[in-house]
Design an enzyme around this catalytic site. Structure first.
Site, PDB file in Angstrom:
ATOM      1  N   THR A   1      70.626 109.061 102.391  1.00 20.78           N
ATOM      2  CA  THR A   1      69.646 110.006 101.879  1.00 20.78           C
ATOM      3  C   THR A   1      68.916 110.665 103.043  1.00 20.78           C
ATOM      4  OG1 THR A   1      67.790 110.332 100.363  1.00 20.78           O
ATOM      5  CG2 THR A   1      67.801 108.288 101.619  1.00 20.78           C
TER       6      THR A   1
ATOM      7  N   HIS B   1      69.675  91.919  99.939  1.00 23.48           N
ATOM      8  CA  HIS B   1      69.788  90.679 100.723  1.00 23.48           C
ATOM      9  C   HIS B   1      70.669  89.631 100.045  1.00 23.48           C
ATOM     10  CE1 HIS B   1      67.052  91.220 104.148  1.00 23.48           C
ATOM     11  NE2 HIS B   1      66.435  92.069 103.359  1.00 23.48           N
TER      12      HIS B   1
END
Length: 86
Positions: free
Chosen positions: A6, A58
């Site tokens: 982005t 994660h």
């Protein structure tokens, strides 16, 4: 897809915090490129600087792997050679 890029720099933003959308694994955000003073070999120089931000899941990617990836991207950009093919 598993990875998104982005560009919040298009809004003249230097730093941003991109958020991943499931099932994406990671998102790399790029800030605006601006000239800033930096120290190179104990001398102050003006260079084009941009911030990169990496957000990742994660549960899938370990923090060390994410940091290593971001470091590699930064080094490739810092040492970019238009004559050399990646």
């Amino acid at each position: 897809g598993t990875f998104t890029i982005t560009n919040f720099g298009v809004f003249n933003t230097f730093v941003g915090i991109p958020i991943i959308n499931q099932p994406q694994v990671a998102i790399l955000g790029t800030g605006v490129v601006k000239k800033r003073p930096v120290v190179i070999n104990d001398a102050i120089a003006i260079r084009a600087i941009a911030n990169l931000t990496l957000a990742f899941d994660h549960r899938i990617i370990d923090g060390a792997l994410g940091g290593t990836f971001l470091d590699t991207v930064c080094k490739l950009l810092e040492n970019y050679d238009s004559e050399k093919l990646l």
